[in-house]
Design an enzyme around this catalytic site. Structure first.
Site, mmCIF file in Angstrom:
data_model
loop_
_atom_site.group_PDB
_atom_site.id
_atom_site.type_symbol
_atom_site.label_atom_id
_atom_site.label_comp_id
_atom_site.label_asym_id
_atom_site.label_seq_id
_atom_site.Cartn_x
_atom_site.Cartn_y
_atom_site.Cartn_z
ATOM 1 N N HIS A 143 11.879 50.105 2.561
ATOM 2 C CA HIS A 143 13.250 50.125 2.061
ATOM 3 C C HIS A 143 13.792 48.692 1.983
ATOM 4 C CE1 HIS A 143 17.466 51.875 1.810
ATOM 5 N NE2 HIS A 143 17.701 50.620 2.116
ATOM 6 N N GLU A 144 13.629 47.960 3.083
ATOM 7 C CA GLU A 144 14.164 46.582 3.134
ATOM 8 C C GLU A 144 13.463 45.677 2.143
ATOM 9 O OE1 GLU A 144 16.827 47.898 5.876
ATOM 10 O OE2 GLU A 144 16.787 46.291 4.417
ATOM 11 N N HIS A 147 14.594 46.061 -1.373
ATOM 12 C CA HIS A 147 15.818 45.323 -1.715
ATOM 13 C C HIS A 147 15.457 43.956 -2.281
ATOM 14 C CE1 HIS A 147 18.988 48.009 -0.619
ATOM 15 N NE2 HIS A 147 18.669 48.064 0.663
ATOM 16 N N TYR A 158 25.331 45.241 -5.530
ATOM 17 C CA TYR A 158 25.422 46.120 -4.369
ATOM 18 C C TYR A 158 26.818 46.730 -4.190
ATOM 19 C CZ TYR A 158 23.458 47.732 0.124
ATOM 20 O OH TYR A 158 22.953 48.488 1.155
ATOM 21 N N GLU A 167 20.371 51.224 -3.544
ATOM 22 C CA GLU A 167 20.025 51.971 -2.334
ATOM 23 C C GLU A 167 18.963 53.037 -2.598
ATOM 24 O OE1 GLU A 167 20.417 52.295 1.070
ATOM 25 O OE2 GLU A 167 20.687 50.189 0.516
ATOM 26 N N ASP A 226 31.755 51.102 2.594
ATOM 27 C CA ASP A 226 30.318 51.025 2.249
ATOM 28 C C ASP A 226 30.142 50.608 0.787
ATOM 29 O OD1 ASP A 226 27.511 51.285 2.749
ATOM 30 O OD2 ASP A 226 27.533 53.349 2.013
ATOM 31 N N HIS A 231 25.470 53.882 0.414
ATOM 32 C CA HIS A 231 24.523 54.668 1.219
ATOM 33 C C HIS A 231 24.854 56.153 1.175
ATOM 34 C CE1 HIS A 231 24.040 50.647 3.121
ATOM 35 N NE2 HIS A 231 22.789 51.016 3.152
HETATM 36 O O1 LIG Z 1 19.127 48.108 4.079
HETATM 37 C C1 LIG Z 1 20.112 48.835 4.165
HETATM 38 O O2 LIG Z 1 20.563 49.462 3.163
HETATM 39 C C2 LIG Z 1 20.869 48.965 5.467
HETATM 40 C C3 LIG Z 1 21.486 47.566 5.710
HETATM 41 C C4 LIG Z 1 22.760 47.691 6.509
HETATM 42 C C5 LIG Z 1 23.383 46.352 6.759
HETATM 43 C C6 LIG Z 1 23.945 45.631 5.684
HETATM 44 C C7 LIG Z 1 24.504 44.402 5.927
HETATM 45 C C8 LIG Z 1 24.515 43.857 7.226
HETATM 46 C C9 LIG Z 1 23.940 44.611 8.235
HETATM 47 C C10 LIG Z 1 23.372 45.844 8.026
HETATM 48 C C11 LIG Z 1 19.907 49.340 6.616
HETATM 49 C C12 LIG Z 1 19.440 50.813 6.579
HETATM 50 C C13 LIG Z 1 20.542 51.805 6.279
HETATM 51 O O3 LIG Z 1 20.408 52.687 5.465
HETATM 52 N N1 LIG Z 1 21.659 51.671 7.007
HETATM 53 C C14 LIG Z 1 22.795 52.527 6.753
HETATM 54 C C15 LIG Z 1 22.845 53.694 7.765
HETATM 55 C C16 LIG Z 1 23.020 53.174 9.165
HETATM 56 C C17 LIG Z 1 22.017 52.701 9.954
HETATM 57 N N2 LIG Z 1 22.506 52.296 11.132
HETATM 58 C C18 LIG Z 1 23.880 52.509 11.144
HETATM 59 C C19 LIG Z 1 24.854 52.269 12.125
HETATM 60 C C20 LIG Z 1 26.163 52.574 11.836
HETATM 61 C C21 LIG Z 1 26.538 53.145 10.599
HETATM 62 C C22 LIG Z 1 25.581 53.388 9.607
HETATM 63 C C23 LIG Z 1 24.251 53.071 9.916
HETATM 64 C C24 LIG Z 1 24.088 51.741 6.818
HETATM 65 O O4 LIG Z 1 24.029 50.581 7.285
HETATM 66 O O5 LIG Z 1 25.101 52.320 6.392
HETATM 67 C C25 LIG Z 1 18.322 50.981 5.549
HETATM 68 C C26 LIG Z 1 17.230 51.872 6.163
HETATM 69 C C27 LIG Z 1 17.627 52.132 7.628
HETATM 70 C C28 LIG Z 1 18.761 51.140 7.904
HETATM 71 ZN ZN LIG Z 2 19.340 49.603 1.703
#
Ligand SMILES: O=C(O)[C@H](CCc1ccccc1)CC1(C(=O)N[C@@H](Cc2c[nH]c3ccccc23)C(=O)O)CCCC1
Ligand SMILES: [Zn+2]
Length: 306
Positions: A143-144, A147, A158, A167, A226, A231
């Site tokens: 996934h990362e 990106h 984004y 996403e 978001d 997401h």
């Molecule tokens: O790459 C991405 O899209 C997400 C990147 C999030 C991020 C962005 C900017 C700064 C810091 C963190 C990370 C992932 C993600 O989907 N995160 C979601 C869900 C999530 C994960 N941990 C969390 C903690 C709190 C709330 C939501 C979340 C989000 O950040 O929304 C991707 C795969 C797994 C983690």
């Molecule tokens: Zn992502």
């Protein structure tokens, strides 16, 4: 000539052996530095800080300490994703030009997330309840890294619909690298509970994502919102991908998705633009009015993008 590289092994976060672990000899032993591709893969340890990180090393070629596990997974899964793009799509690293792939693990304390910061992949260890070290999930690593691929191709902005497509591409290629199930992050999400994940491609609603345009969530384009729910609204293109893959299979779908991502999608693409980009890619590869093209159109019509 290439510096001496060694094939070692390691134990991952979930106790599994990762082999081969491609290492390079360094002054104090062996480092997580994989020289087996054009782009070197380095894996660094932030030691639960947020500012600097050092290459993860060991005195021998077996990385089996508990505090090395997140690095073992990040290193192995980065190589797995590199190989996926090279072998399946003939793309040499995320930029198609053999860029280095660098990861940082043990970022911050109890950090329940991971991200691509434009230069590195960065992984938290989770708090042990919501997440364990996120590099242990091959679909999260893919996934990362996707990106980064998107950044060097369609460059989908984004936010709002292009952001949700961004996403979705990362979740969909996460599936292509880890096609064992339709869940995203199942290997690291709620370590105490089996069978759940962060998101589901087959059933986005299971994790409060819309699976149809009639449930699109108009959220503010702010960090709080978001960025327009990138997401959240990704559930709609994710569902379309699930329907497409279910109908025409993984091999054909990944060829269509890769061609759309790298040849047709541009930075402000809407869901409707994505439908036409994928339709055109299917037509290019399998022919105009082919079954494959028709199934792509059907999938997007089913989720209300018509
Ligand atoms: O790459 C991405 O899209 C997400 C990147 C999030 C991020 C962005 C900017 C700064 C810091 C963190 C990370 C992932 C993600 O989907 N995160 C979601 C869900 C999530 C994960 N941990 C969390 C903690 C709190 C709330 C939501 C979340 C989000 O950040 O929304 C991707 C795969 C797994 C983690
Ligand atoms: Zn992502």
């Amino acid at each position: 000539n290439k510096i001496e590289h060694i094939a070692g092994s390691g134990v991952g976060v979930n106790g599994d052996t990762k082999k081969p672990l491609n290492l390079t000899e360094v002054s104090n032993g062996y480092g997580l530095q994989d020289e087996t591709h054009t782009g070197t893969i380095h894996t660094y340890d932030a030691k639960n800080g947020t500012s600097n990180a050092t290459l993860m090393t060991d005195s021998d070629t077996i990385f089996n300490d508990k505090n090395q596990a997140a690095g073992v997974d990040a290193h192995f899964n980065a190589a797995k994703t590199y190989d996926y793009y090279l072998n399946t799509h003939q793309r040499d690293s995320y930029d198609g030009n053999g860029a280095e792939i660098n990861s940082i693990v043990h970022y911050d304390k109890n950090y329940n997330n991971a991200f691509w910061n434009g230069q590195y992949m960065v992984y938290g260890d989770g708090d042990g309840q919501t997440f364990t070290s996120l590099s242990a999930a091959d679909d999260v690593v893919a996934h990362e890294l996707t990106h980064a691929v998107t950044e060097h191709s369609a460059h989908l902005v984004y936010e709002n619909q292009p952001g949700a497509l961004n996403e979705s591409m990362s979740d969909v290629f996460g599936y292509f690298v880890d096609p064992d199930d339709w869940l995203m992050g199942e290997d690291v999400y709620t370590p105490g509970k089996d069978g759940d994940g962060l998101r589901s491609l087959s059933n986005p609603e299971q994790y409060n994502q819309p699976a149809h345009m009639n449930a699109y969530q108009d959220l503010p384009n702010t960090e709080q919102g978001d960025y327009g729910g990138v997401h959240i609204n990704s559930g709609i293109p994710n569902k379309a991908a699930y329907l497409t893959i279910s109908k025409i299979g993984k091999e054909k779908s990944e060829a269509i998705y890769y061609r759309a991502l790298t040849q047709y999608l541009s930075s402000n693409a809407s869901f409707l633009d994505a439908k036409f980009a994928l339709k055109q890619a299917a037509s290019d590869i399998y022919g105009a009015n082919s079954t494959e093209e028709q199934e792509v159109v059907n999938a997007w019509n089913s989720v209300g993008v018509s």
